[in-house]
Enzyme design. Structure first.
Site, PDB file in Angstrom:
ATOM      1  CG  MET A 117     -13.726  90.073 -48.180  1.00 38.46           C
ATOM      2  SD  MET A 117     -13.011  90.536 -49.784  1.00 38.46           S
ATOM      3  CE  MET A 117     -11.264  90.282 -49.471  1.00 38.46           C
ATOM      4  CE  LYS A 159      -7.732  81.066  -5.525  1.00 37.44           C
ATOM      5  NZ  LYS A 159      -8.861  81.944  -5.171  1.00 37.44           N
ATOM      6  CD  GLU A 219      -9.620  87.679 -19.942  1.00 36.49           C
ATOM      7  OE1 GLU A 219     -10.427  88.345 -20.629  1.00 36.49           O
ATOM      8  OE2 GLU A 219      -9.713  87.558 -18.712  1.00 36.49           O
ATOM      9  CG  PHE A 246     -17.813  82.388  -9.186  1.00 40.89           C
ATOM     10  CD1 PHE A 246     -18.778  83.083  -9.905  1.00 40.89           C
ATOM     11  CD2 PHE A 246     -16.612  83.018  -8.906  1.00 40.89           C
ATOM     12  CE1 PHE A 246     -18.545  84.389 -10.329  1.00 40.89           C
ATOM     13  CE2 PHE A 246     -16.373  84.325  -9.324  1.00 40.89           C
ATOM     14  CZ  PHE A 246     -17.348  85.009 -10.042  1.00 40.89           C
ATOM     15  CD  GLN A 247     -14.630  84.324 -12.493  1.00 41.60           C
ATOM     16  OE1 GLN A 247     -13.559  84.132 -11.941  1.00 41.60           O
ATOM     17  NE2 GLN A 247     -14.945  85.479 -13.083  1.00 41.60           N
TER      18      GLN A 247
END
Lengths: 573, 172
Positions: free
Chosen positions: A485, A176, A64, A126-127
Site C-alpha cells: 500500500m 506485586k 506480548e 526496575f521494570q
C-alpha cells in the site's frame, strides 16, 4: 514479626494469595482461554496459575503483542472478552499497540498487567512503567489495584465494562505486593457504576421519526457497521432490509453483517469500496447508519459525503452520533433492539424500484475488476481462489494494506464473526496472532490468515504457538516483496519514488516455517495455486503458504485522499 | 464561543488526568478548570471554561465528558442563571504614597490587601471573571509582580427565571 503472625494465622485458617483471588475471579467470569507472558511482577500470578486446576487454557505467546492480538481475534470471533496477562514495564508497553487496536475496533479485552510493588511505585523501579498514565487514553477504563479487598470487585467491573455497551479494552494494573499478599478475607464483589449506564433500548420517538423519514424517502440506504455484528443483529438487519427493500452497504468492519450475495447488498463502501456502494451514499436521500462510526476512510471528503441525505444514526455510543456527520435522527441504542423496534412499526413498504434499478445497473456497469496475469499470480484472483476453495466459510484474518483490501473486496462474507481485521488502527502484524485467538475461539472452523510479507515479519514468532497448540491455522502470505500500500501511494501520489517500500531482502518463508516445525509451501504460478491451496486447506495442521504475487498491482477502485465519495478513480466498465 | 461546563465526577484517583487527557486528545481548548469537593462525599465538582468553535464541537465535548465512566453528570450552564466566581491573587510593587492610591482603587471591587512587604502588596479579589479582569488591567500600570487565578467555579442560581437575561457567554 509480621511473618510470625502470618504463620500463626496459617495454622488456623486458610490463607490465599491475591493471585489466587484473581484466578478465582477469572473462573467466575467463565474465562476459558488466557493469552499471556510471564515476568517478574506477575510471578505470583503465574505461580497461582501453576498451582490452580482452573478450567482455562493459558496460551504462551512469544511476544506480548502476540498475546493481545490473539485475544483480539478470540474476542472478535466469540464475542467474549479476550483475557491477557503481561508483566510490568516492557511487558505492559508491548501491549500498547494491541490495546489501542482493540479500542479503535471496539473489542472486549481485559488486560491484567503486573506492576512493581506499591512501596516503590513512582521511584522508577526496575521494570516500572506508568501503565495507568500510558493506557488511560487507549482504554475504555483502567484500574490500579491498591487494596486486595477491592480486587474481586474490580475484576467484575472490568469484565462488565469491557463487554457491555460499546465494547472496549479495560486494563487492571496489579502491584506485586497485592498479588502476593496472603489473606483470608471474605470478599465483596458487588459493584455500582452510576456513571456507566449504556442505553440499549431506542427512544420510541426517534424510531417514529426514522420510519416517517423512511416512508417519505425515495432513495434510502442502510450503512451497516460493526455495531450490527456486536449486537448479533444480522438476522434483524436482513429482515428489515427485505421488508422495506432497502439496499445495504457495509463498512470494512461490518462485512459479514449482511450477506454479500444478497440482492440488496451493495458490498463495501469507502476508500476501496465498490463504486455502487459509494455512489449509493452520494445519491441517497436517507442514510440509515446502523452501528458504523463514519470513519474518514469510509466518508472520504466530508463535504461530499451523502450531500442529499437526511442522516439517521443508530449507535450504542452517543458520542459517535454527530461526531463527523451531522445527524437529524439520532437513535442511541443497541442495533438489534433498534431493528426490532423498527420492524415492529406499522409502516408499510413503499415501491422504490427506480432506485433499486439504478443501483442494479451501477452494479452491472461498474463491477470490481482486475488485470489478470496468468504467468504470475494476481492477488485479487488469489483471493477469489481462497474464497472458493474454502467455500466462503472460513474465518479470515488480515493485517492492514493491499492484501486486506483485496480480501475485503473478494472474500465475499455471508455470515458475521468471520472477518477479523485491524480496521481503525490499521496494525501490521495483527493478522497472524489474531488467527491464533480466532482458532482457539472457533476450533472447528477453518481459520485463514491472509497477511502481507511485511506484516507477517512483525509477528511470525507466534509460529511456535500454532505448533505447540496444534492449531491448524493457514497462513497465506500475499508476498509482493514490498509494503504494497505504501508502494501504491508512492506510485500514485509521489511520482513513483519508492522510498523504503520495496524489500530487498526477505526470509525464505518456507524454510522459516520449517524451522518452527510448521509446514511451509510456496507457489509462484497461477496454475499451481488451486492445488497448493487445496493441499494447505486439507492439511491437518498449521501451514504457511508463500504466494508470490505481482508487485506492481494497485488496489482499485479508490477514493484518493481529500476527494469525495463520488470521485472514485480506477473505476472500469 | 466561550462556554461554562460543569461536571459531577466520582472522586477516584486519576479522574482529573482522564478528563484533561481526553480534552487534550480531542483538541478542546480549556481556558480554566477548577476542581473541588462537592456536598456529597466521594463526589467532586469540576467547572470548565472552554473556548469552542461551534455547536457540533460543543455537543461532542459534553458527549465525550459523559462517556467517561467516572463522570456522573455534565451540564452546559452558560445560558442559565448562574453564580460564577473566581479568585485572583495579585502582587503589585508599591510603597508609601502608592499604597494608599492602590487601596483606594481596589475598594469598589471589594478586593482586599492580604499581605504587605516593604516594596510590594498582595491583593485578593473574588468575583466574576470580567470583574477580576477589570481590576487586573487597572493594576497593570503599577507593575504586577505575580498573578495567580483559581479558574472559575460556578453553579446554577437557586431559582431559574423563565427568561435568562444574563449573557454569560459574553461576560464570564
Amino acid at each position: 514479626m509480621k511473618v510470625q503472625v502470618k504463620h500463626e494465622l496459617e495454622s488456623t485458617k486458610e490463607l490465599v494469595t491475591g493471585a489466587d483471588v484473581l484466578i478465582n475471579a477469572l473462573v467466575e467470569a467463565e474465562v476459558d482461554t488466557i493469552f499471556g507472558y510471564p515476568g517478574g511482577a506477575v510471578l505470583p500470578i503465574y505461580d497461582a496459575i501453576y498451582r490452580s486446576n482452573a478450567p482455562f487454557e493459558h496460551v504462551l505467546s512469544r511476544h506480548e503483542q502476540g498475546s493481545i492480538h490473539a485475544a483480539e481475534g478470540y474476542a472478535r470471533v466469540t464475542g467474549k472478552p479476550g483475557v491477557v496477562i503481561a508483566t510490568s514495564g516492557p511487558g505492559a508497553t508491548n501491549l500498547i499497540t494491541g490495546i489501542t487496536d482493540a479500542m479503535m475496533d471496539s473489542l472486549p479485552i481485559v488486560v491484567f498487567t503486573g506492576q512493581v510493588a506499591n512501596s516503590v511505585i513512582g521511584t522508577d523501579a526496575f521494570q516500572e512503567a506508568d501503565v495507568m498514565g500510558i493506557t488511560t487514553p487507549i482504554t475504555k477504563y483502567n484500574y490500579q489495584v491498591t487494596n486486595l479487598l477491592e480486587l474481586p470487585r474490580i475484576i467484575k467491573e472490568a469484565f462488565h465494562i469491557a463487554s457491555t455497551g460499546r465494547p472496549g479494552p479495560v486494563v487492571v494494573d496489579i502491584p506485586k505486593n497485592i498479588s502476593s499478599e496472603l489473606s483470608d478475607a471474605v470478599y465483596d464483589d458487588h459493584f455500582a457504576l452510576p456513571g456507566y449506564q449504556p442505553n440499549k433500548n431506542p427512544n420510541p420517538l426517534q424510531i417514529t421519526k426514522l420510519m416517517d423519514a423512511l416512508s417519505k424517502s425515495s432513495r434510502p440506504l442502510i450503512l451497516a457497521g460493526a455495531g450490527v455484528i456486536f449486537a448479533n443483529a444480522s438476522e434483524k438487519l436482513i429482515a428489515f432490509a427485505e421488508k422495506f427493500q432497502l439496499p445495504v452497504a457495509n463498512t470494512l468492519l461490518g462485512l459479514g453483517g449482511f450477506p454479500r450475495s444478497h440482492e440488496l447488498s451493495l458490498g463495501m463502501a469507502g476508500m476501496h469500496g465498490s463504486y455502487t456502494a459509494n455512489m449509493a451514499i452520494y445519491e441517497c436521500d436517507l442514510l440509515i447508519n446502523i452501528g458504523a462510526r463514519f470513519d474518514d476512510r469510509l466518508t472520504g471528503n466530508l463535504q461530499h459525503f451523502a450531500p442529499l441525505a437526511k442522516v439517521a444514526h443508530i449507535d450504542i455510543d452517543p458520542a459517535e452520533i454527530g461526531k463527523n456527520v451531522s445527524t437529524e435522527i439520532p437513535v442511541v441504542a443497541d442495533a438489534k433492539e433498534a431493528l426490532i423496534a423498527l420492524l415492529a412499526t406499522s409502516n408499510e413498504p413503499v415501491d422504490r424500484s427506480a432506485w433499486r434499478d439504478q443501483l442494479t445497473s451501477y452494479k452491472k456497469q461498474y463491477p470490481l475488476w482486475y488485470d489478470r496475469s496468468e504467468a504470475f499470480i494476481s492477488p485479487q484472483w488469489l483471493m477469489e481462489q481462497i474464497h472458493d476453495l474454502s467455500k466462503g466459510e472460513a474465518i479470515v484474518t488480515t493485517d492492514v494494506g493491499q492484501h486486506q483490501m483485496w480480501a475485503a473486496q473478494y472474500y465475499a462474507f455471508e455470515k458475521p464473526n468471520r472477518w477479523v481485521t485491524s480496521g481503525g488502527l490499521g496494525t501490521m502484524g495483527f493478522g497472524f496472532p489474531a488467527a491464533i485467538g480466532a482458532q482457539l475461539g472457533a476450533p472447528d472452523d477453518i481459520v485463514i490468515s491472509i497477511v502481507g510479507d511485511g506484516g507477517f515479519q512483525m509477528t511470525f514468532q507466534e509460529l511456535s504457538v500454532v505448533k505447540e497448540k496444534k492449531l491448524p491455522v493457514k497462513v497465506i502470505i500475499v508476498n509482493n516483496q514490498a509494503l504494497g500500500m505504501v508502494r501504491q501511494w508512492q506510485e500514485s501520489f509521489y511520482e513513483k519514488r519508492y522510498s523504503e517500500s520495496l524489500f530487498m531482502e526477505n526470509p525464505d518463508f518456507v524454510k522459516l516455517a520449517d524451522s518452527y516445525g510448521v509446514r511451509g509451501m510456496r507457489v509462484e504460478k497461477e496454475k499451481d495455486v488451486p492445488k497448493v491451496l487445496q493441499e494447505a486447506l486439507a492439511f491437518d495442521g498449521p501451514v504457511v503458504v508463500d504466494c508470490r504475487v505481482v508487485q506492481q498491482t494497485s488496489v482499485y477502485p479508490m477514493i484518493a485522499p481529500g476527494k469525495g465519495i463520488h470521485e472514485m478513480i480506477g473505476v472500469r466498465k | 464561543m466561550r462556554r461554562i461546563i460543569t461536571a459531577t465526577v466520582q472522586n477516584r484517583s486519576g479522574v482529573l488526568n482522564r478528563i484533561t487527557g481526553m480534552l487534550y486528545r480531542r483538541q478542546f481548548n480549556i481556558e480554566s478548570i477548577s476542581v473541588g469537593a462537592s456536598e456529597t462525599e466521594g463526589i467532586s465538582k469540576m467547572t470548565f471554561v472552554v473556548e469552542i468553535e461551534d455547536h457540533q464541537k460543543l455537543e461532542q465535548l459534553t458527549k465525550q465528558l459523559n462517556k467517561q465512566i467516572d463522570v456522573l453528570k455534565v451540564s452546559d450552564i452558560t445560558e442559565k442563571a448562574i453564580v460564577a466566581r473566581e479568585l485572583a491573587l495579585i502582587k503589585v510593587g508599591g510603597s508609601g504614597q502608592l499604597r494608599a492610591e492602590i487601596q483606594g482603587m481596589i475598594t469598589p471591587f471589594r478586593a482586599s490587601v492580604i499581605d504587605v512587604s516593604r516594596d510590594s502588596l498582595t491583593i485578593q479579589v473574588t468575583g466574576r471573571p470580567d470583574k477580576v479582569e477589570a481590576l487586573i488591567s487597572l493594576l497593570k500600570p503599577y507593575g504586577i509582580k505575580e498573578l495567580t487565578k483559581t479558574g472559575v467555579t460556578a453553579f446554577l442560581r437557586g431559582q431559574q427565571p423563565t427568561q435568562v437575561t444574563e449573557l454569560n457567554a459574553f461576560t464570564i
